[in-house]
Write a protein that holds these residues in place. Structure first.
Motif, PDB file in Angstrom:
ATOM      1  N   CYS A  87      53.358  11.763  49.166  1.00  0.00           N
ATOM      2  CA  CYS A  87      52.542  10.391  48.527  1.00  0.00           C
ATOM      3  C   CYS A  87      51.603   9.918  49.408  1.00  0.00           C
ATOM      4  O   CYS A  87      51.986   9.804  50.628  1.00  0.00           O
ATOM      5  CB  CYS A  87      53.694   9.642  47.817  1.00  0.00           C
ATOM      6  SG  CYS A  87      54.562  10.137  46.601  1.00  0.00           S
ATOM      7  N   GLU A  88      50.343   9.624  49.166  1.00  0.00           N
ATOM      8  CA  GLU A  88      49.324   9.089  50.050  1.00  0.00           C
ATOM      9  C   GLU A  88      49.142   7.565  49.402  1.00  0.00           C
ATOM     10  O   GLU A  88      49.090   7.566  48.312  1.00  0.00           O
ATOM     11  CB  GLU A  88      48.216   9.977  50.226  1.00  0.00           C
ATOM     12  CG  GLU A  88      48.383  10.996  50.819  1.00  0.00           C
ATOM     13  CD  GLU A  88      46.890  12.136  50.927  1.00  0.00           C
ATOM     14  OE1 GLU A  88      46.002  11.523  50.385  1.00  0.00           O
ATOM     15  OE2 GLU A  88      47.047  13.137  51.576  1.00  0.00           O
ATOM     16  N   GLY A  89      48.793   6.666  50.294  1.00  0.00           N
ATOM     17  CA  GLY A  89      48.452   5.372  50.136  1.00  0.00           C
ATOM     18  C   GLY A  89      47.977   4.800  51.220  1.00  0.00           C
ATOM     19  O   GLY A  89      47.593   5.129  52.085  1.00  0.00           O
ATOM     20  N   VAL A  90      48.217   3.109  51.223  1.00  0.00           N
ATOM     21  CA  VAL A  90      47.877   2.368  52.369  1.00  0.00           C
ATOM     22  C   VAL A  90      49.205   1.360  52.459  1.00  0.00           C
ATOM     23  O   VAL A  90      50.037   1.272  51.664  1.00  0.00           O
ATOM     24  CB  VAL A  90      46.514   1.632  52.025  1.00  0.00           C
ATOM     25  CG1 VAL A  90      45.373   2.475  51.922  1.00  0.00           C
ATOM     26  CG2 VAL A  90      46.637   0.774  50.666  1.00  0.00           C
ATOM     27  N   GLY A  91      49.168   0.881  53.719  1.00  0.00           N
ATOM     28  CA  GLY A  91      50.090  -0.091  54.036  1.00  0.00           C
ATOM     29  C   GLY A  91      49.950  -0.946  55.024  1.00  0.00           C
ATOM     30  O   GLY A  91      48.666  -0.971  55.628  1.00  0.00           O
ATOM     31  N   LEU A  92      50.219  -2.160  54.993  1.00  0.00           N
ATOM     32  CA  LEU A  92      49.922  -3.198  56.067  1.00  0.00           C
ATOM     33  C   LEU A  92      51.327  -3.276  57.055  1.00  0.00           C
ATOM     34  O   LEU A  92      52.444  -3.569  56.616  1.00  0.00           O
ATOM     35  CB  LEU A  92      49.775  -4.690  55.193  1.00  0.00           C
ATOM     36  CG  LEU A  92      49.142  -5.668  56.062  1.00  0.00           C
ATOM     37  CD1 LEU A  92      47.727  -5.244  56.502  1.00  0.00           C
ATOM     38  CD2 LEU A  92      48.958  -6.967  55.090  1.00  0.00           C
ATOM     39  N   TYR A  93      50.768  -3.084  58.209  1.00  0.00           N
ATOM     40  CA  TYR A  93      51.788  -2.979  59.239  1.00  0.00           C
ATOM     41  C   TYR A  93      51.442  -4.369  60.344  1.00  0.00           C
ATOM     42  O   TYR A  93      50.232  -4.450  60.560  1.00  0.00           O
ATOM     43  CB  TYR A  93      51.727  -1.954  60.000  1.00  0.00           C
ATOM     44  CG  TYR A  93      52.300  -0.597  59.283  1.00  0.00           C
ATOM     45  CD1 TYR A  93      53.484  -0.191  59.301  1.00  0.00           C
ATOM     46  CD2 TYR A  93      51.282   0.026  58.430  1.00  0.00           C
ATOM     47  CE1 TYR A  93      54.075   0.986  58.586  1.00  0.00           C
ATOM     48  CE2 TYR A  93      51.788   0.957  57.598  1.00  0.00           C
ATOM     49  CZ  TYR A  93      53.193   1.540  57.722  1.00  0.00           C
ATOM     50  OH  TYR A  93      53.591   2.643  56.952  1.00  0.00           O
TER      51      TYR A  93
END
Length: 231
Positions: A87-93
């Motif tokens: 799965c591909e997506g975006v995250g906030l780290y």
């Protein structure tokens, strides 16, 4: 029971208000979405379906595993090799989001070769040596772009970059001589009308026709009439 129900209703209303407060103001919503858009990081995670299948395979033999396989086997047969699709997506780290920008960054967010690309981690690796206490800087745009293009893209982040690289390139641009003015364009040449061959032939034919009509109306040509009088 009534006070408890009232408290529960109040808590529910407060939760609903808190969840919808970001939509109460267009400016607040745009700031929240814009902040996430500017600070998120692309990521890939392993397929959760594959993780579930592997967990079932690791179960000891027995009734529990047989019951689980009765559910997973039809899914596995239906998905085929697609069950491994990540799965591909975006995250906030937090650590990544706090990195400031530089067109000469000293870190990159690309994982080293051999690292698992689908483990849901963001890895910041040094690209040059950094002294203790030196700020870690990442690049928000493609640093191979020219100065004007980089600065134009960075305006979406709300600032104009003035890192060492940008200042050097700006100074080099200002020291270049201005371009020579373009030479004036030549004045347009007057157009000369030249009749076509067909038009000239048509004019000759019209003249001959007019002379023929004159002869038929007045008898002989003027030269012929004058000769008759001389006789």
């Amino acid at each position: 029971a009534a006070p408890a129900a009232t408290a529960a209703a109040t808590a529910t209303a407060a939760a609903a208000a808190a969840s919808s407060c970001m939509f109460a103001s267009a400016a607040l919503y745009s700031r929240i979405v814009g902040s996430f858009e500017r600070r998120n990081c692309s990521l890939a995670v392993a397929s959760p379906v594959e993780e579930y299948f592997l967990a079932v395979d690791a179960m000891p033999d027995g009734e529990a595993r047989a019951a689980a396989e009765a559910v997973t086997r039809p899914l596995l047969e239906s998905l085929g090799s697609r069950y491994r699709t990540h799965c591909e997506g975006v995250g906030l780290y937090t650590g990544q989001a706090l990195l400031n920008h530089s067109c000469e960054p000293n870190v990159t967010l690309l994982k080293p070769a051999g690292d698992d690309e689908h483990d849901n981690r963001v890895v910041a690796s040094l690209t040059v040596d950094a002294a203790a206490g030196e700020e870690l800087l990442n690049s928000y745009v493609d640093v191979s772009l020219p100065l004007a293009k980089r600065r134009a893209e960075l305006r979406d982040y709300g600032f104009e970059c003035r890192c060492a690289k940008c200042e050097r390139e700006a100074a080099a641009d200002s020291s270049r001589p201005p371009p020579l003015p373009a030479s004036p364009a030549a004045p347009p040449q007057p157009q000369v009308h030249r009749p076509s061959l067909a038009a000239a032939a048509g004019g000759v034919a019209s003249l001959a026709q007019a002379q023929a009509q004159q002869l038929s109306a007045g008898g002989a040509a003027p030269e012929q009439r004058s000769r008759r009088r001389l006789k």
